[in-house]
Design an enzyme around this catalytic site. Structure first.
Site, PDB file in Angstrom:
ATOM      1  N   ALA A 119     -45.291   3.237 -55.657  1.00  0.00           N
ATOM      2  CA  ALA A 119     -46.364   3.314 -56.649  1.00  0.00           C
ATOM      3  C   ALA A 119     -46.388   1.982 -57.391  1.00  0.00           C
ATOM      4  CB  ALA A 119     -46.090   4.458 -57.614  1.00  0.00           C
ATOM      5  N   GLU A 151     -42.726   8.167 -49.350  1.00  0.00           N
ATOM      6  CA  GLU A 151     -43.366   9.484 -49.503  1.00  0.00           C
ATOM      7  C   GLU A 151     -44.665   9.574 -48.698  1.00  0.00           C
ATOM      8  OE1 GLU A 151     -43.005   9.001 -53.826  1.00  0.00           O
ATOM      9  OE2 GLU A 151     -42.245  11.049 -53.873  1.00  0.00           O
ATOM     10  N   GLY A 166     -43.142   5.656 -53.330  1.00  0.00           N
ATOM     11  CA  GLY A 166     -44.382   6.286 -52.856  1.00  0.00           C
ATOM     12  C   GLY A 166     -44.734   5.896 -51.425  1.00  0.00           C
ATOM     13  N   GLU A 174     -36.628   5.276 -57.046  1.00  0.00           N
ATOM     14  CA  GLU A 174     -37.152   5.626 -58.374  1.00  0.00           C
ATOM     15  C   GLU A 174     -36.054   5.709 -59.429  1.00  0.00           C
ATOM     16  OE1 GLU A 174     -37.974   7.160 -55.567  1.00  0.00           O
ATOM     17  OE2 GLU A 174     -40.150   7.268 -55.425  1.00  0.00           O
TER      18      GLU A 174
HETATM   19  N1  COA Z   1     -45.420  -2.090 -57.867  1.00  0.00           N
HETATM   20  C1  COA Z   1     -46.088  -3.180 -58.289  1.00  0.00           C
HETATM   21  N2  COA Z   1     -45.914  -4.403 -57.766  1.00  0.00           N
HETATM   22  C2  COA Z   1     -45.047  -4.525 -56.755  1.00  0.00           C
HETATM   23  C3  COA Z   1     -44.327  -3.432 -56.263  1.00  0.00           C
HETATM   24  C4  COA Z   1     -44.555  -2.156 -56.853  1.00  0.00           C
HETATM   25  N3  COA Z   1     -43.932  -1.054 -56.415  1.00  0.00           N
HETATM   26  N4  COA Z   1     -43.511  -3.858 -55.260  1.00  0.00           N
HETATM   27  C5  COA Z   1     -43.746  -5.179 -55.144  1.00  0.00           C
HETATM   28  N5  COA Z   1     -44.671  -5.583 -56.043  1.00  0.00           N
HETATM   29  C6  COA Z   1     -45.197  -6.937 -56.248  1.00  0.00           C
HETATM   30  C7  COA Z   1     -44.211  -7.821 -56.970  1.00  0.00           C
HETATM   31  O1  COA Z   1     -44.280  -7.598 -58.365  1.00  0.00           O
HETATM   32  C8  COA Z   1     -44.703  -9.185 -56.563  1.00  0.00           C
HETATM   33  O2  COA Z   1     -45.849  -9.493 -57.308  1.00  0.00           O
HETATM   34  P1  COA Z   1     -46.045 -10.971 -57.947  1.00  0.00           P
HETATM   35  O3  COA Z   1     -46.042 -11.894 -56.752  1.00  0.00           O
HETATM   36  O4  COA Z   1     -47.356 -10.895 -58.643  1.00  0.00           O
HETATM   37  O5  COA Z   1     -44.859 -11.204 -58.822  1.00  0.00           O
HETATM   38  C9  COA Z   1     -45.137  -8.967 -55.125  1.00  0.00           C
HETATM   39  O6  COA Z   1     -45.374  -7.577 -54.999  1.00  0.00           O
HETATM   40  C10 COA Z   1     -44.113  -9.360 -54.097  1.00  0.00           C
HETATM   41  O7  COA Z   1     -42.910  -8.665 -54.397  1.00  0.00           O
HETATM   42  P2  COA Z   1     -41.489  -9.375 -54.604  1.00  0.00           P
HETATM   43  O8  COA Z   1     -40.650  -8.469 -55.443  1.00  0.00           O
HETATM   44  O9  COA Z   1     -41.671 -10.763 -55.080  1.00  0.00           O
HETATM   45  O10 COA Z   1     -40.949  -9.408 -53.095  1.00  0.00           O
HETATM   46  P3  COA Z   1     -39.439  -9.438 -52.629  1.00  0.00           P
HETATM   47  O11 COA Z   1     -39.464  -9.724 -51.173  1.00  0.00           O
HETATM   48  O12 COA Z   1     -38.624 -10.337 -53.489  1.00  0.00           O
HETATM   49  O13 COA Z   1     -38.893  -7.946 -52.873  1.00  0.00           O
HETATM   50  C11 COA Z   1     -39.006  -5.521 -52.792  1.00  0.00           C
HETATM   51  C12 COA Z   1     -39.423  -6.877 -52.142  1.00  0.00           C
HETATM   52  C13 COA Z   1     -39.752  -4.422 -52.059  1.00  0.00           C
HETATM   53  C14 COA Z   1     -37.492  -5.325 -52.623  1.00  0.00           C
HETATM   54  C15 COA Z   1     -39.368  -5.543 -54.286  1.00  0.00           C
HETATM   55  O14 COA Z   1     -40.718  -5.943 -54.431  1.00  0.00           O
HETATM   56  C16 COA Z   1     -39.222  -4.207 -54.957  1.00  0.00           C
HETATM   57  O15 COA Z   1     -38.102  -3.790 -55.247  1.00  0.00           O
HETATM   58  N6  COA Z   1     -40.334  -3.500 -55.243  1.00  0.00           N
HETATM   59  C17 COA Z   1     -40.349  -2.257 -55.963  1.00  0.00           C
HETATM   60  C18 COA Z   1     -39.856  -1.138 -55.092  1.00  0.00           C
HETATM   61  C19 COA Z   1     -39.804   0.149 -55.872  1.00  0.00           C
HETATM   62  O16 COA Z   1     -39.031   0.324 -56.786  1.00  0.00           O
HETATM   63  N7  COA Z   1     -40.651   1.098 -55.483  1.00  0.00           N
HETATM   64  C20 COA Z   1     -40.696   2.393 -56.084  1.00  0.00           C
HETATM   65  C21 COA Z   1     -41.679   2.439 -57.168  1.00  0.00           C
HETATM   66  S1  COA Z   1     -41.737   4.065 -57.887  1.00  0.00           S
END
Ligand code: COA
Length: 259
Positions: free
Chosen positions: A65, A114, A111, A134
């Site tokens: 999400a 999911e 999500g 989460e």
């Molecule tokens: N919601 C909003 N934005 C997200 C996102 C999410 N769930 N997951 C990634 N993004 C965005 C980042 O903020 C970043 O945006 P920016 O370039 O404007 O800063 C962009 O996507 C790229 O992500 P980034 O974190 O820089 O890539 P990465 O390769 O370093 O890391 C992940 C990848 C997937 C490990 C990391 O993005 C992450 O942990 N995301 C969240 C995962 C999560 O907790 N999901 C459950 C949500 S309930």
């Protein structure tokens, strides 16, 4: 037509691509609304026989999400977000009478995991990563993860994955039963399409019953066996069941019509 999703209908299979690659295809409010609209089409448009859900770009299926929308939420807002997503999208995918497969091409977190689990089954590329992180945000899954992850991998492993927020690779996801097949990135969509072509060559009414009865089994429905008896009987009244038996006896491929 949609701002966050690409759709393409080829040979009766609709490919639904979540298209926010700069945000790793995170599910914001617009994606959920648009996925909801697309699911209405999948249910009602007779030219669509099956669907694939995937993510744009090489890196991510859906990274969860959209966390940037979380700070403004209070308790009732959070509840509303989960309820709307479940009602409009996730439960609609799970209960769709037409087959829907997730082609997981990268991160399937929160999500995203999911969304993949709501599909009828999942294929993953070697680069896919799965998890329910989460807990790192002080939250629980809200789009069905606690229920569907437990159904797919069993209680102990589901507890561990959700309580640690661990991210697992495609090989481990396959060994847990979370995905059915692991492919190279290039083979992911062709292999998913090939499986769906096989499925849509079968009798659609039987496929719809398989989906609904298997969904009942997954939730431990007490009347599953009774409902199977009823469905088995109902299908004998279909033209396709007659065609299936006749084709077998005449040693030719069956031609099913969905009636
Ligand atoms: N919601 C909003 N934005 C997200 C996102 C999410 N769930 N997951 C990634 N993004 C965005 C980042 O903020 C970043 O945006 P920016 O370039 O404007 O800063 C962009 O996507 C790229 O992500 P980034 O974190 O820089 O890539 P990465 O390769 O370093 O890391 C992940 C990848 C997937 C490990 C990391 O993005 C992450 O942990 N995301 C969240 C995962 C999560 O907790 N999901 C459950 C949500 S309930």
């Amino acid at each position: 037509m949609y701002t966050t999703i690409l759709t393409s209908l080829q040979e009766q299979i609709l490919t639904i691509t979540i298209n926010r690659p700069d945000k790793l295809n995170a599910l914001n409010k617009t994606v959920i609304e648009e996925l909801g609209q697309i699911m209405v089409s999948v249910y009602t448009d007779d030219t669509i026989k099956a669907a694939i859900i995937t993510g744009a770009g090489p890196k991510s299926f859906v990274a969860g999400a959209d966390i940037s929308e979380f700070l403004e939420l209070d308790g009732s807002g959070g509840q509303g977000l989960a309820k709307k997503g479940q009602d409009l999208v996730f439960n609609k995918i799970e209960n769709c009478p037409k087959p829907i497969i997730a082609a997981v091409n990268g991160f399937a977190l929160g999500g995203g995991c999911e969304l993949a689990m709501a599909c009828h089954f999942r294929l993953a590329s070697e680069s896919a990563k799965f998890g329910q992180p989460e807990v790192n945000l002080g939250l629980v899954p809200g789009y069905g993860g606690t229920q569907r992850l437990t159904q797919l991998v069993g209680k102990g492993k589901a507890m561990e994955l959700m309580m640690t927020g661990a991210i697992i690779d495609a090989t481990e996801a396959k060994s847990l039963g979370l995905v059915n097949h692991v492919t190279s990135p290039d083979e992911l969509l062709p292999k998913t399409t090939q499986l769906l072509k096989t499925i849509i060559s079968k009798a659609p009414l039987a496929i719809a019953k398989i989906i609904s009865l298997t969904n009942l089994a997954a939730i431990g429905h007490p009347d599953g066996l009774e409902l199977e008896v009823a469905a088995f009987g109902e299908l004998f009244d279909s033209a396709d069941a007659k065609e299936g038996a006749r084709a077998f006896l005449e040693k030719r491929p069956a031609s099913f019509k969905g009636i």
